[in-house]
Design an enzyme around this catalytic site. Sequence first.
Site, PDB file in Angstrom:
ATOM      1  CE  LYS A  59      -4.128   1.729   2.004  1.00 17.47           C
ATOM      2  NZ  LYS A  59      -4.631   2.104   0.925  1.00 17.47           N
ATOM      3  N   GLY A 114       6.623   0.975   5.643  1.00 13.21           N
ATOM      4  CA  GLY A 114       7.338  -0.042   5.085  1.00 13.21           C
ATOM      5  C   GLY A 114       7.281   0.211   3.482  1.00 13.21           C
ATOM      6  CB  CYS A 115       4.560   0.921   1.069  1.00 12.98           C
ATOM      7  SG  CYS A 115       3.899  -0.721   1.068  1.00 12.98           S
ATOM      8  CB  THR A 116       6.920   5.290   2.656  1.00 16.51           C
ATOM      9  OG1 THR A 116       5.383   5.441   2.491  1.00 16.51           O
ATOM     10  CG2 THR A 116       7.716   6.738   2.310  1.00 16.51           C
ATOM     11  CB  ALA A 127       8.693   3.702  -2.688  1.00 14.00           C
TER      12      ALA A 127
END
Length: 153
Positions: free
Chosen positions: A38, A43-45, A48
Amino acid sequence: MLEIESKAPDFTLLDQNGNCISLSDFLGQKVVLYFYPKDNTPGCTRQACAFAGAYTAFQSKNIVVIGISRDSVASHQKFAAKYSLPFILLSDPNLTAIQAYGVWQEKKLYGKTSMGVVRTTFIIDENGFIEKIMPKVKPDTNAAEILAMLSKE
């Protein structure tokens, strides 16, 4: 489950700018295809931003970086703008690529079970075949691990 040396499933999805992008558009180039749960989650940030930080190194090796999640085109657009993400983010709300790559799986969090995207990275070679599968990658080190691995080739 997909295996190394098998043909990578092709797909066509919308990117953060609303353009149709197919995996087959990148034949002749190596592709790092990473699936993440998401936009705008910690974590995803971090993952990325790690790919963004390493982006010039990927470019210098003629490697395309593509991130895929269930988020909408609008969400991807805001995410990319907020963190200056220079690579392609694809929206897969219907789970087309997510299911084709087998990353839609049962997850457990705080004793609750639900279905979701398991953070996984695929390296796809210039001919469209899977070269490497990296399941349950760590967001902070995924980009650096890929670069280190590809530098040894």
